[in-house]
Design an enzyme around this catalytic site. Structure first.
Site, mmCIF file in Angstrom:
data_model
loop_
_atom_site.group_PDB
_atom_site.id
_atom_site.type_symbol
_atom_site.label_atom_id
_atom_site.label_comp_id
_atom_site.label_asym_id
_atom_site.label_seq_id
_atom_site.Cartn_x
_atom_site.Cartn_y
_atom_site.Cartn_z
ATOM 1 N N CYS A 30 0.836 -1.209 0.000
ATOM 2 C CA CYS A 30 0.000 0.000 0.000
ATOM 3 C C CYS A 30 0.873 1.262 0.000
ATOM 4 O O CYS A 30 1.581 1.529 0.967
ATOM 5 C CB CYS A 30 -0.890 -0.062 1.237
ATOM 6 S SG CYS A 30 -1.657 1.486 1.718
ATOM 7 N N CYS A 33 0.256 3.780 2.774
ATOM 8 C CA CYS A 33 0.732 3.210 4.045
ATOM 9 C C CYS A 33 2.214 3.507 4.240
ATOM 10 O O CYS A 33 2.664 3.756 5.360
ATOM 11 C CB CYS A 33 0.521 1.696 4.080
ATOM 12 S SG CYS A 33 -1.207 1.188 3.982
#
Length: 105
Positions: A30, A33
């Site tokens: 991600c 993230c």
């Protein structure tokens, strides 16, 4: 560094903590993230001894992500006395997380 939290340690580390707990639900693939990760690590260092700051890899640990309705990552949940008292979905500035902790201290 933020603490690595797993499904096996979540109950002890998060729900039974006597301090505020910040939990970053993330995954290695991600992109956003990876932007939040270093911020969470900074918060962890700054609040050492005052709050618990950890990360849950949702690919390896899905039980609590599902329990708390984490559908998008990154999602950062703030816990106090075993209860969710705050939720931030997506990338946010460091102040968002520090303000949430400061409000509980």
């Amino acid at each position: 560094m933020a603490l690595a939290i797993t499904d096996a340690t979540f109950d002890e580390v998060v729900l039974k903590s006597d301090k505020p707990v910040v939990v970053d639900f993330w995954a290695a693939w991600c992109g956003p993230c990876r932007m939040v990760g270093p911020v969470i690590d900074e918060v962890s260092s700054e609040y050492e001894g005052k709050a618990v700051v950890g990360k849950v890899d949702v690919d390896a640990n899905q039980e609590f992500a599902a329990k708390y309705g984490v559908r998008n990552i990154p999602t950062v949940l703030i816990f106090q006395n075993g209860e969710v008292v705050g939720r931030q979905v997506g990338v946010a500035p460091k102040k968002t997380y520090t303000d949430a902790i400061d409000a509980l201290l």
